[in-house]
Design a protein around this motif. Sequence first.
Motif, PDB file in Angstrom:
ATOM      1  N   UNK A 486       0.884  -1.176   0.000  1.00 14.65           N
ATOM      2  CA  UNK A 486       0.000   0.000   0.000  1.00 14.65           C
ATOM      3  C   UNK A 486       0.916   1.219   0.000  1.00 14.65           C
ATOM      4  N   UNK A 487       0.998   1.917  -1.131  1.00 13.32           N
ATOM      5  CA  UNK A 487       1.964   3.006  -1.228  1.00 13.32           C
ATOM      6  C   UNK A 487       3.374   2.437  -1.132  1.00 13.32           C
ATOM      7  N   UNK A 488       4.173   2.979  -0.243  1.00 10.78           N
ATOM      8  CA  UNK A 488       5.543   2.491  -0.054  1.00 10.78           C
ATOM      9  C   UNK A 488       5.657   1.502   1.094  1.00 10.78           C
ATOM     10  N   UNK A 489       4.557   1.203   1.754  1.00  6.82           N
ATOM     11  CA  UNK A 489       4.576   0.302   2.908  1.00  6.82           C
ATOM     12  C   UNK A 489       4.117  -1.095   2.508  1.00  6.82           C
ATOM     13  N   UNK A 490       4.721  -2.106   3.142  1.00 12.23           N
ATOM     14  CA  UNK A 490       4.485  -3.489   2.749  1.00 12.23           C
ATOM     15  C   UNK A 490       4.117  -4.331   3.963  1.00 12.23           C
ATOM     16  N   UNK A 491       3.033  -5.083   3.814  1.00  5.57           N
ATOM     17  CA  UNK A 491       2.608  -6.074   4.804  1.00  5.57           C
ATOM     18  C   UNK A 491       2.899  -7.456   4.216  1.00  5.57           C
ATOM     19  N   UNK A 492       3.492  -8.334   5.000  1.00  8.45           N
ATOM     20  CA  UNK A 492       3.863  -9.657   4.502  1.00  8.45           C
ATOM     21  C   UNK A 492       2.951 -10.716   5.109  1.00  8.45           C
ATOM     22  N   UNK A 493       2.719 -11.761   4.324  1.00  8.63           N
ATOM     23  CA  UNK A 493       1.890 -12.887   4.759  1.00  8.63           C
ATOM     24  C   UNK A 493       2.720 -14.152   4.568  1.00  8.63           C
ATOM     25  N   UNK A 521      11.098  -2.132  11.004  1.00 11.28           N
ATOM     26  CA  UNK A 521      10.609  -2.929  12.125  1.00 11.28           C
ATOM     27  C   UNK A 521       9.186  -3.393  11.830  1.00 11.28           C
ATOM     28  N   UNK A 522       8.901  -4.598  12.281  1.00  7.67           N
ATOM     29  CA  UNK A 522       7.593  -5.194  12.071  1.00  7.67           C
ATOM     30  C   UNK A 522       7.101  -5.815  13.363  1.00  7.67           C
ATOM     31  N   UNK A 523       5.789  -6.041  13.401  1.00  5.95           N
ATOM     32  CA  UNK A 523       5.197  -6.856  14.454  1.00  5.95           C
ATOM     33  C   UNK A 523       4.538  -8.050  13.773  1.00  5.95           C
ATOM     34  N   UNK A 524       4.819  -9.241  14.291  1.00  6.64           N
ATOM     35  CA  UNK A 524       4.339 -10.464  13.663  1.00  6.64           C
ATOM     36  C   UNK A 524       3.432 -11.218  14.620  1.00  6.64           C
ATOM     37  N   UNK A 569       0.916 -12.969  10.023  1.00  9.85           N
ATOM     38  CA  UNK A 569       0.815 -11.615   9.484  1.00  9.85           C
ATOM     39  C   UNK A 569       1.999 -10.806   9.992  1.00  9.85           C
ATOM     40  N   UNK A 570       2.718 -10.199   9.057  1.00  8.94           N
ATOM     41  CA  UNK A 570       3.908  -9.413   9.398  1.00  8.94           C
ATOM     42  C   UNK A 570       3.610  -7.967   9.023  1.00  8.94           C
ATOM     43  N   UNK A 571       3.483  -7.115  10.043  1.00 11.36           N
ATOM     44  CA  UNK A 571       2.909  -5.782   9.874  1.00 11.36           C
ATOM     45  C   UNK A 571       3.936  -4.697  10.181  1.00 11.36           C
ATOM     46  N   UNK A 572       4.115  -3.714   9.280  1.00 12.49           N
ATOM     47  CA  UNK A 572       5.116  -2.672   9.507  1.00 12.49           C
ATOM     48  C   UNK A 572       4.736  -1.744  10.662  1.00 12.49           C
TER      49      UNK A 572
END
Length: 646
Positions: A486-493, A521-524, A569-572
């Motif tokens: 989404x834009x320059x931000x990335x969420x990983x699955x 940094x991410x929260x998973x 879910x790996x969330x920025x």
Amino acid sequence: LAKYCRASQSDKQINRWKNQQMDRQTNRLHECNFYFKLKIGCFVVGTEGGPLVLFDTAGEVDRKQSHAIVISSFNNFKHAIGSKVIATSSHTAGLVFGLQSYITEVQAGFMLQFGMSGSTHGVSAAVESWGEKLRSLYGTTRISPDLDPTNTKLGYWTDNGAYYDGSYWSKNPKAVPQDVLVEVKQMLDRMKVPIAYIQLDPWWYPNDDHGGCTEWVPQEKFFPKGLPWLRDQLGIPLLLYANYFSVNNTYMKRNQFDFIDSLNFQLTYARGPIANVVPEQSYKFYDYIMSKHQSMGAFEVDFLDFQFLLFSQLQQHVNWSEMWMKGMADAALKHNVSMQLCMELPNDLLQSVLFPAITNARASEDDFPTAGNRWNIAMTAMLMRALDIGPFFDDIWTRADQPGNPYGQSSNDIRLRTFVSALSGGPVGISDGANLTDAELIMRSCREDGVLLKPSRPVVPLDAHFMPANQGGVTAGNIWNTHSQIGSDVWYHLMAFDVTQPFVVTPSHIYPLKKTTSQPKFMIGKWGFPGCSNGSMATECLKMFDDNHPFTVQTLGMDGSEHNFTLYSINPVFSNGWVLLGEVDKVVTVSPQRFSSVKVYGDGLRLKVSGKPSEQLELWFVKSNGHIFTANVRVPPSGQQTVYMS
């Protein structure tokens, strides 16, 4: 790097032409084989082969610097092949690339082109880079998503493996398909399952004893009121299927079009000679038959392997196969319908860069209750992802027990199949019997208007799958990843199944995260974020994930016939400490089809969301103070809403 092989000024008769290149000074052909001193494992050669990926394992010490290259044809995709040379007393082991030996003649100026693309970020990055270069070479575009319900919205299927496949009608001769499908749609409407199209498999038209279509029109006994009536009753378009034609088809008998006959093979479906329209008439033929079906909203062509490998004419004549597919694809584009490829060869996927109408393709064999692990599509999806093709893991049942189904058996891995479909990045289609759909489960894959909530790219395996165990490879099971940008931000699955041995995942394992030079940094957390609720501390269900905080993946083994899996879910973490966790009841919790923008807004976030008017969304966040925060959002009549959270 590109290698060219060009014919001389006069036509060249060929017995066995490997890989040859024109000498610019003498204008003569000479051999230009590629040789690599590498250990080459599985390499499917010849007309059934595809791109070759070569990679090292030394880079696993620093996973961001592992090396990989991809080699493939860059034109004449149906006839350019690669092969592995076995070492002999007179030959060095290596690879050769050139023209397939079935070709009997080429015209002056004929050219073969092979390309090589590499990356220092591993296999996934190399394949992605290769696909971008190939698509850029041809300026590949795909038909508008507005004209592509198969690849963008939830559908209903009647193909092999479905409840209402061809065998159902044989076993239930009193059932009338047009009436049954109307009933199915009405029941799904009552269950608020918003399908956007219905697929009709080859049972919808008459076939001969060899399985060939005699005429591409509906069987009157199945559709006595016609397809336009059915579309009006359903309120949605039809995805119409086609494969090969009968050697005694109506179009040939009327002298409307000319056809070529196949070899006389006795195969499971092609039970004798079959026919196809001659390539030079392909466009006129498909334009003609498509013009008869205004109820069609998408088109599927099946048995593409048969439709090349069984026709010696298509293999012996350069460009005939491409001409045949071009006619079909151009006709589909004229009629504003997208195309799905089925039982395609890798060279069909490469050739798709030429045809905007082709948007998706089957990534598995037919799936049905006793089919086994055909949901394991990540390797195929990697190739399709690079070519901007949506991988379709076949239709799915949403309940294991479907009384009255033609197979007489229940299915398994229902939840896994649903999650794989949603993460595939391609079509999602259900095929339950009437009133047997698990609405809650399938709605985890889409919005209330049927728009699929997809990741930005199809799922792929971690590069660690290609590495030996003693160099950081995955030793048991499978770990896949994809992402939503989404834009320059990335969420990983990240999806793991049957990982019975612990595997430590770091950011350098995950593509394209491994390409970043910064240290985000991410929260998973596990899907659904078990243990957390509104107001609770995020640490009850989430952990930090960065270069200094890896996490360990391990799942249970098989539970009878069921595979155990875990979706992460790996969330920025945004600059102000906020985290968007998204819709925790959806498989893809943060999808571009739901969120078009996510921005830092003071001590909070500003989001732009889309959905069906009046759709209720429950959005989850982590606030800067570390607490879980949930918000209910109602989509306005415009279908879009800007939401401020603080």
